[in-house]
Enzyme design. Structure first.
Site, PDB file in Angstrom:
ATOM      1  N   LYS A  24       6.492   5.383  -8.926  1.00 20.25           N
ATOM      2  CA  LYS A  24       5.876   6.325  -7.993  1.00 20.25           C
ATOM      3  C   LYS A  24       6.922   6.897  -7.040  1.00 20.25           C
ATOM      4  O   LYS A  24       6.973   8.106  -6.809  1.00 20.25           O
ATOM      5  CB  LYS A  24       4.763   5.600  -7.231  1.00 20.25           C
ATOM      6  CG  LYS A  24       3.954   6.448  -6.297  1.00 20.25           C
ATOM      7  CD  LYS A  24       2.551   5.901  -6.128  1.00 20.25           C
ATOM      8  CE  LYS A  24       2.479   4.650  -5.281  1.00 20.25           C
ATOM      9  NZ  LYS A  24       2.772   4.883  -3.854  1.00 20.25           N
ATOM     10  N   SER A  25       7.753   6.044  -6.477  1.00 19.33           N
ATOM     11  CA  SER A  25       8.762   6.509  -5.508  1.00 19.33           C
ATOM     12  C   SER A  25       9.707   7.516  -6.151  1.00 19.33           C
ATOM     13  O   SER A  25      10.042   8.550  -5.557  1.00 19.33           O
ATOM     14  CB  SER A  25       9.592   5.322  -5.006  1.00 19.33           C
ATOM     15  OG  SER A  25       8.794   4.443  -4.265  1.00 19.33           O
ATOM     16  N   ARG A  29      10.136  11.789  -5.481  1.00 16.01           N
ATOM     17  CA  ARG A  29      11.447  12.353  -5.112  1.00 16.01           C
ATOM     18  C   ARG A  29      11.926  13.370  -6.151  1.00 16.01           C
ATOM     19  O   ARG A  29      12.596  14.344  -5.814  1.00 16.01           O
ATOM     20  CB  ARG A  29      12.456  11.219  -4.912  1.00 16.01           C
ATOM     21  CG  ARG A  29      12.200  10.421  -3.602  1.00 16.01           C
ATOM     22  CD  ARG A  29      12.828   9.042  -3.663  1.00 16.01           C
ATOM     23  NE  ARG A  29      12.768   8.305  -2.406  1.00 16.01           N
ATOM     24  CZ  ARG A  29      11.705   7.607  -1.966  1.00 16.01           C
ATOM     25  NH1 ARG A  29      10.580   7.585  -2.660  1.00 16.01           N
ATOM     26  NH2 ARG A  29      11.767   6.931  -0.829  1.00 16.01           N
ATOM     27  N   ARG A 126      -3.137   6.133   9.168  1.00 14.78           N
ATOM     28  CA  ARG A 126      -1.813   5.491   9.125  1.00 14.78           C
ATOM     29  C   ARG A 126      -0.854   6.089  10.165  1.00 14.78           C
ATOM     30  O   ARG A 126      -0.927   7.270  10.489  1.00 14.78           O
ATOM     31  CB  ARG A 126      -1.243   5.589   7.704  1.00 14.78           C
ATOM     32  CG  ARG A 126      -2.143   4.841   6.733  1.00 14.78           C
ATOM     33  CD  ARG A 126      -1.605   4.828   5.341  1.00 14.78           C
ATOM     34  NE  ARG A 126      -0.356   4.085   5.252  1.00 14.78           N
ATOM     35  CZ  ARG A 126       0.379   4.025   4.139  1.00 14.78           C
ATOM     36  NH1 ARG A 126      -0.004   4.679   3.057  1.00 14.78           N
ATOM     37  NH2 ARG A 126       1.473   3.322   4.122  1.00 14.78           N
ATOM     38  N   ASP A 319       5.488  -3.843  -1.584  1.00 12.75           N
ATOM     39  CA  ASP A 319       4.238  -3.385  -2.194  1.00 12.75           C
ATOM     40  C   ASP A 319       3.594  -4.447  -3.083  1.00 12.75           C
ATOM     41  O   ASP A 319       2.490  -4.242  -3.595  1.00 12.75           O
ATOM     42  CB  ASP A 319       4.493  -2.131  -3.037  1.00 12.75           C
ATOM     43  CG  ASP A 319       4.785  -0.918  -2.152  1.00 12.75           C
ATOM     44  OD1 ASP A 319       4.411  -0.953  -0.961  1.00 12.75           O
ATOM     45  OD2 ASP A 319       5.391   0.042  -2.645  1.00 12.75           O
ATOM     46  N   ARG A 391      -3.743  -1.199  -4.715  1.00 13.74           N
ATOM     47  CA  ARG A 391      -3.085  -2.483  -5.039  1.00 13.74           C
ATOM     48  C   ARG A 391      -3.983  -3.682  -4.756  1.00 13.74           C
ATOM     49  O   ARG A 391      -3.826  -4.745  -5.344  1.00 13.74           O
ATOM     50  CB  ARG A 391      -1.749  -2.593  -4.310  1.00 13.74           C
ATOM     51  CG  ARG A 391      -0.777  -1.481  -4.715  1.00 13.74           C
ATOM     52  CD  ARG A 391       0.663  -1.825  -4.457  1.00 13.74           C
ATOM     53  NE  ARG A 391       1.487  -0.619  -4.408  1.00 13.74           N
ATOM     54  CZ  ARG A 391       1.923   0.055  -5.472  1.00 13.74           C
ATOM     55  NH1 ARG A 391       1.631  -0.351  -6.681  1.00 13.74           N
ATOM     56  NH2 ARG A 391       2.658   1.147  -5.323  1.00 13.74           N
TER      57      ARG A 391
HETATM   58  C1  S3P Z   1       7.982   3.897  -0.354  1.00 13.83           C
HETATM   59  C2  S3P Z   1       8.316   3.064   0.680  1.00 13.83           C
HETATM   60  C3  S3P Z   1       7.475   1.935   1.134  1.00 13.83           C
HETATM   61  C4  S3P Z   1       6.409   1.586   0.101  1.00 13.83           C
HETATM   62  C5  S3P Z   1       5.725   2.799  -0.474  1.00 13.83           C
HETATM   63  C6  S3P Z   1       6.733   3.719  -1.137  1.00 13.83           C
HETATM   64  C7  S3P Z   1       8.885   5.000  -0.731  1.00 13.83           C
HETATM   65  O1  S3P Z   1       6.808   2.308   2.332  1.00 13.83           O
HETATM   66  O2  S3P Z   1       5.445   0.725   0.672  1.00 13.83           O
HETATM   67  O3  S3P Z   1       4.753   2.420  -1.431  1.00 13.83           O
HETATM   68  O4  S3P Z   1       8.719   5.595  -1.810  1.00 13.83           O
HETATM   69  O5  S3P Z   1       9.822   5.281   0.048  1.00 13.83           O
HETATM   70  P1  S3P Z   1       7.460   2.022   3.780  1.00 13.83           P
HETATM   71  O6  S3P Z   1       8.631   2.893   3.924  1.00 13.83           O
HETATM   72  O7  S3P Z   1       6.365   2.358   4.762  1.00 13.83           O
HETATM   73  O8  S3P Z   1       7.797   0.552   3.800  1.00 13.83           O
END
Ligand code: S3P
Length: 437
Positions: A24-25, A29, A126, A319, A391
């Protein structure tokens, strides 16, 4: 839309070889950087979950031509260059996705136009001050709803200045937000994190030819650069694989292999923690794919034991705690998690919601301010609620593997944010999930 509940039959064993969906990350990007690059970026393995699709739709709304994703997860992004984004016709709805709103607030803070970024019920609760505070120091002009919550109104035309920022919390989203804003700022932007967090932004910006210097926990870049299109092969998401790493460990007679999983060292805390608990996990075929380490991961059943989770591993497994709590519930003895207060501001308050759910299915779990104390033992089964958090839903699905009776998980539509066809893959692997809607 009618609510989808999972009814998971107790027991089962996991076997087979599978590929879980894309990271996902990295998917988020790839769209963001491909959009503002010069040239055409080809992405393979893109996650077709609602979160990354929301990012894709957002950049389309800002004038970027994006083809796909097709059935194989191929996406082609016709980059518009660093200053080529156009004002969207309407506010941008980012659904459940914290990564989208936090990274985009940085990327958009230095544009010439105004944008409004909003989200669903979970995202609207959030905290965003963690990004709007440093962005204000850089000269950005962003209005929030009360208490620093979304929607964010990012007012364009700000003259951005580089900063040297010490982050108060370990967050890759905050780090990335500041670095992306730094590309549009005058001079140098540096950010120092209190603990190492995922470094996909740094790796991918370098792959797009935008230099990020990393020295220990400090990352710096110069404003005013450009990105050059490149090809991105998105590995499988270790955060999605994690459910099966735990499932394969706690279910009897299991032997399961997950292919092509991203094993970037800033993400592998879940493997380290499970190994400390006695898990039988092997990394096979380790290789580098487009600058990211990838491996096939084999996991076999093991009797887990309770541990004190080392605090330095917490940001590297941030996560994965919902499913790690389930692992702890199946372990012999006590597991203590501390230093994990960030879990309280995820898609749900993952400390409270997991403790409530674990107690509802008969587990001895006590929430603390910054973690949980769990005494392993029998899981009885029962009904839990996902509380708008994908999750949580998937973690309790794994708990059924060791339960005495059905585990019913209410409101699981959100699983599609990160793991399309979770039910199909889980059922093929040996978990018995029926949908009750
Ligand atoms: C992420 C960073 C994390 C993670 C999220 C994805 C990212 O969050 O929990 O699922 O893609 O940079 P935080 O930066 O709030 O820890």
């Amino acid at each position: 839309m009618s609510q989808i509940d999972y009814c998971v039959k107790p027991g089962g064993q996991l076997s087979g070889t599978f590929r879980v969906p894309g990271d996902k990350s990295i998917s988020h990007r790839s769209i963001m950087f491909g959009s503002i690059a010069d040239g055409t970026t080809h992405v393979t393995g893109f996650l077709q979950g609602q979160d990354s699709l929301n990012t894709l739709r957002a950049f389309r709304a800002m004038g970027v031509e994006i083809d796909g994703p097709n059935a194989n997860g191929e996406v082609t992004i016709h980059g518009v260059g660093i200053d080529g984004l156009k004002p969207p016709a309407a506010p941008i709805d980012l659904g459940n996705s914290g990564t989208s709103i936090r990274l985009m607030s940085g990327l958009l803070a230095g544009q010439a136009f105004d944008v409004e970024l909003s989200g669903d019920r979970s995202l609207s609760k959030r905290p965003m001050k963690r990004v709007t505070d440093p962005l204000a120091l850089m000269g950005a002009n962003i209005d929030t709803a009360e208490g620093g919550k979304p929607p964010l109104k990012v007012n364009g035309g700000s003259k951005m200045q580089g900063i040297d920022y010490l982050m108060p919390m370990a967050s890759a989203q905050v780090k990335s937000c500041i670095l992306l804003a730094g590309m549009y700022a005058q001079g140098k932007t540096c950010v120092t994190e209190p603990a190492t967090t995922r470094d996909h932004t740094e790796r991918m910006l370098n792959a797009f030819g935008y230099k990020v210097d990393t020295k220990g926990k400090q990352m710096c870049l110069e404003g005013g650069g450009r990105l050059t299109a490149c090809d991105i092969d998105v590995p499988s998401d270790i955060s999605s694989a994690a459910f099966f790493l735990v499932g394969g460990s706690i279910a009897e007679n299991s032997d399961i292999t997950l292919e092509h999983v991203g094993v970037n060292p800033t993400r592998t805390g879940v493997i380290d923690i499970l190994k400390l608990m006695g898990a039988n996990i092997q990394l096979l075929n380790e290789r580098l794919v487009g600058g990211e380490p990838v491996a096939d991961i084999r996991v076999r059943s093991a009797q887990l034991k309770g541990i004190n989770v080392p605090q330095e591993l917490v940001p590297l497994a941030i996560d994965e705690f919902p499913v790690l709590f389930v692992a702890a519930a199946c372990a012999e003895g006590q597991t203590v998690i501390t230093g994990a207060e960030e879990l309280r501001v995820k898609e749900s308050d993952r400390i409270q919601v997991m403790a409530d759910g674990l107690q509802a299915i008969g587990v001895d779990a006590t929430p603390t301010d910054d973690g949980m104390i769990i005494n392993g033992g029998v899981i009885k089964g029962g009904k839990v609620h996902s509380r708008d958090d994908h999750r949580i839903a998937m973690a309790f699905t794994m708990a059924a593997l060791r339960a005495e009776k059905d585990v019913v998980i209410e409101d699981c539509e959100n699983v599609n944010t990160s793991f399309p066809d979770f039910i199909g893959l889980a059922n093929r692997a040996g978990i018995s999930i029926a949908i009750a809607s």
